[in-house]
Design an enzyme around this catalytic site. Structure first.
Site, PDB file in Angstrom:
ATOM      1  N   ARG A 140      60.263  -4.451  -8.467  1.00 12.78           N
ATOM      2  CA  ARG A 140      60.689  -4.902  -7.141  1.00 12.78           C
ATOM      3  C   ARG A 140      61.517  -3.774  -6.535  1.00 12.78           C
ATOM      4  O   ARG A 140      62.063  -2.939  -7.254  1.00 12.78           O
ATOM      5  CB  ARG A 140      61.526  -6.175  -7.243  1.00 12.78           C
ATOM      6  CG  ARG A 140      60.790  -7.368  -7.875  1.00 12.78           C
ATOM      7  CD  ARG A 140      61.721  -8.573  -8.025  1.00 12.78           C
ATOM      8  NE  ARG A 140      61.028  -9.730  -8.577  1.00 12.78           N
ATOM      9  CZ  ARG A 140      60.915 -10.001  -9.872  1.00 12.78           C
ATOM     10  NH1 ARG A 140      61.473  -9.163 -10.759  1.00 12.78           N
ATOM     11  NH2 ARG A 140      60.288 -11.075 -10.299  1.00 12.78           N
ATOM     12  N   LYS A 165      65.427 -10.186 -11.398  1.00 12.47           N
ATOM     13  CA  LYS A 165      65.420 -11.508 -10.790  1.00 12.47           C
ATOM     14  C   LYS A 165      65.638 -12.573 -11.860  1.00 12.47           C
ATOM     15  O   LYS A 165      65.034 -12.536 -12.929  1.00 12.47           O
ATOM     16  CB  LYS A 165      64.082 -11.749 -10.082  1.00 12.47           C
ATOM     17  CG  LYS A 165      64.064 -12.990  -9.215  1.00 12.47           C
ATOM     18  CD  LYS A 165      62.774 -13.069  -8.425  1.00 12.47           C
ATOM     19  CE  LYS A 165      62.763 -14.285  -7.518  1.00 12.47           C
ATOM     20  NZ  LYS A 165      61.511 -14.369  -6.730  1.00 12.47           N
TER      21      LYS A 165
END
Length: 323
Positions: A140, A165
């Protein structure tokens, strides 16, 4: 004169509760924004004097009148639950009457191999390198920007993603073709860090627990960001002047410009590189469970979306016209 303790303002209490739990600055900004909007929506009434009904009406307003995305409504709900549970010490009842924002079932935007290479060709410098990592390692954007020097393991050929995350760590691949460029990037970072140290600076942000346990670790080379900002800035929480990592907006802007220059007619973004990473691995025959681990998905069903992108759905299907 008697010693009277003054109760902190509500938003200060919210920030203190967030920082006590070591939430990120992005979460702090988002939560405080939603709490302010909630209070303004109810004509500046204090949340202490409101409850389930007011929370439900605000969240329903977001879905019915503002047409916010399901994730946006969920973030607002999380902020208000945090406010009542951890700051006001009030447990809300079941919020059954909320009109839920619909979560559209959309397939992710994916670039072909040719489009990916074409897009990367229009990126330069550290923007090219960070986007090459997003595609080559499935990171990401914020995971890539937050990489520290010690997270890039050249000897094992892997990247250690810390605090990704869901507050989870994982390991993903380090593309061999990027090793020379990454080594040059770290040499550049080391030169910048040496200059900062000579100027009496060189301290980098560390998570709260590490900063308390190792108060001088922030000046060590291994903890420096692999993609530092060109400018120093004041930490909004501590007030310390530091060199933070590259701003995500600068990479997003570069990708948007490259997309226009490459004349690729797709609504792509930085996250598209991650989608393309997974799709191209799947096309090459990589096991879905392996891709799940590389991406850091908790549930394999999240990873399965890429089987629909390439129209495989478990087994190859060929158009009758192509037969």
């Amino acid at each position: 004169m008697s010693d009277i303790s003054v109760k902190p303002r509500l938003m200060d209490q919210v920030r203190d509760a967030i920082r006590l739990r070591h939430y990120s600055i992005r979460t702090e900004e988002a939560y405080t924004q939603w709490i302010r909007r909630f209070i303004l929506f109810h004509n500046k009434r204090h949340p202490q004097d409101m409850g389930d009904v007011e929370v439900e009406s605000f969240l329903t307003y977001l879905a019915a009148r503002k047409n916010v995305a399901a994730a946006t409504q969920g973030q607002a709900l999380s902020a208000l639950l945090f406010l009542y549970r951890h700051v006001l010490k009030i447990e809300l009842g079941w919020l059954d009457d909320i009109q839920r924002a619909k979560k559209p079932k959309r397939l992710p935007v994916v670039l072909s191999r040719e489009e990916t290479q074409k897009l990367l060709n229009f990126l330069h410098g550290d923007k090219w390198l960070i986007c090459s990592l997003l595609y080559g390692s499935g990171l990401r954007l914020m995971e890539g920007l937050r990489l520290r020097v010690q997270d890039i393991d050249f000897s094992l050929g892997q990247i250690n993603v810390r605090d990704g995350k869901g507050k989870k760590d994982r390991v993903t691949m380090l593309p061999k073709s990027l090793i020379p460029s990454l080594q040059r990037q770290l040499q550049k970072v080391q030169s910048i860090h040496t200059q900062d140290l000579a100027a009496g600076l060189g301290d980098v942000y560390l998570p709260y627990a590490l900063a308390k346990k190792y108060p001088h670790a922030g000046r060590e080379w291994r903890w420096q960001y692999a993609f530092p900002s060109t400018l120093r800035a004041t930490d909004p929480r501590s007030g310390v002047v530091r060199r933070h990592h590259l701003a995500e907006s600068s990479v997003q802007k570069a990708v948007k410009q490259a997309l226009q220059s490459a004349a690729i007619p797709k609504l792509a973004s930085c996250h598209t590189f991650r989608h393309s990473f997974a799709t191209h691995l799947l096309e090459a025959g990589t096991d879905i469970r392996t891709i799940q681990e590389l991406l850091g998905h908790v549930d394999v069903s999240t990873t399965m979306i890429y089987t629909h992108v390439i129209n495989r759905g478990g087994q190859g299907v060929l158009s009758p016209l192509d037969r």
